[in-house]
Design an enzyme around this catalytic site. Structure first.
Site, short mmCIF file in Angstrom:
data_model
loop_
_atom_site.label_atom_id
_atom_site.label_comp_id
_atom_site.label_asym_id
_atom_site.label_seq_id
_atom_site.Cartn_x
_atom_site.Cartn_y
_atom_site.Cartn_z
N SER A 29 0.83 -1.20 0.00
CA SER A 29 0.00 0.00 0.00
C SER A 29 0.87 1.26 0.00
O SER A 29 1.69 1.43 -0.91
CB SER A 29 -0.98 -0.05 1.19
OG SER A 29 -2.00 0.91 1.05
N ASP A 35 -9.83 -5.18 -4.38
CA ASP A 35 -9.29 -4.10 -3.56
C ASP A 35 -10.10 -2.83 -3.82
O ASP A 35 -10.03 -2.25 -4.90
CB ASP A 35 -7.81 -3.87 -3.92
CG ASP A 35 -7.11 -2.89 -2.98
OD1 ASP A 35 -7.80 -2.09 -2.33
OD2 ASP A 35 -5.87 -2.95 -2.90
N HIS A 54 -7.88 -5.49 -0.08
CA HIS A 54 -6.64 -4.73 0.18
C HIS A 54 -5.85 -5.48 1.25
O HIS A 54 -5.83 -5.12 2.43
CB HIS A 54 -7.01 -3.32 0.65
CG HIS A 54 -5.84 -2.37 0.66
ND1 HIS A 54 -5.15 -2.03 -0.48
CD2 HIS A 54 -5.24 -1.69 1.68
CE1 HIS A 54 -4.19 -1.17 -0.18
NE2 HIS A 54 -4.22 -0.95 1.13
#
Length: 230
Positions: free
Chosen positions: A122, A175, A209
């Protein structure tokens, strides 16, 4: 002094997972927003070659605009998660310099940059991409998980010129925080900067995610390919 971590702030408290053999390579892995270096240690240990040291630094705690200025671990400020959100240019560049300082420290202690892989998840993956693409050294590769390329409009002019930089980009198809299309756009941008044959973009059905065993298996394969035993 070469062995002194005090001049490299992020190394002072970083989680370091030593190899079980003589260390000839390093993976520096950067966590996501609000996490810490501890967050990925167990997952990474499971795919760690015995001759590779893992370094998982902690991001400093700063106010994050996206989260109503709440103070939390972040590599740089985030104003938004859309493709055209304003970006914390100064913060991104400062964070990249701090990661480059770790690379320099490892080089002084006997691990050359071409035996160092930079990776992250991320926001950490975003910083790893930006740092590697602007680093004066040719690194062994980049592992970019569920992320994007910060300051993408500054490329190719910001690019350091290492066109044969291996990049593994991974993204979950479910995601909703950093949508797959952002990952796809990032991959296309990266392929316009480095040799497209060096870029691998893998997506994972049903993955949000987060990471998955299949993704970690792909990361392990990448590490073993570009940081082979010597």
């Amino acid at each position: 002094m070469c062995g002194n971590n005090m001049s490299v702030p992020l190394l002072t408290n970083a989680v370091t997972v030593s190899g079980t053999e003589k260390e000839t390579a390093v993976v520096i892995f950067l966590h996501g927003l609000g996490d810490s270096g501890h967050g990925w240690t167990e997952t990474l240990t499971e795919i760690q070659p015995p001759y590779v040291k893992f370094i998982c630094p902690h991001a400093p705690a700063i106010p994050v605009t996206l989260n109503k200025n709440a103070i939390m671990p972040a590599w740089f400020d985030l104003m938004g998660l859309s493709h055209d959100s304003p970006e914390d240019e100064a913060g991104i560049k400062k964070a990249a310099e701090n990661i480059k300082a770790i690379i320099e420290h490892e080089a002084k202690n006997g691990i050359p940059p071409h035996r160092i892989i930079l990776g992250g998840f991320s926001q950490g993956g975003a910083l790893s991409l930006y740092t590697a693409l602007t680093c004066q050294h040719q690194l062994a590769g980049v592992v970019a998980l569920s992320c994007w390329l910060p300051l993408h409009k500054s490329f190719p002019s910001a690019f350091s010129g290492h066109k044969y930089l291996p990049i593994l980009q991974c993204h979950g198809e479910m995601d909703f925080m950093i949508p797959l299309r952002f990952g796809d756009m990032t991959s296309k941008t990266i392929q316009s900067i480095v040799d497209p044959q060096m870029v691998s973009f893998k997506s994972y059905a049903g993955l949000p995610h987060s990471s998955s065993p299949q993704e970690m298996a792909d990361v392990k394969e990448f590490i073993e390919k570009y940081l082979p035993r010597i």
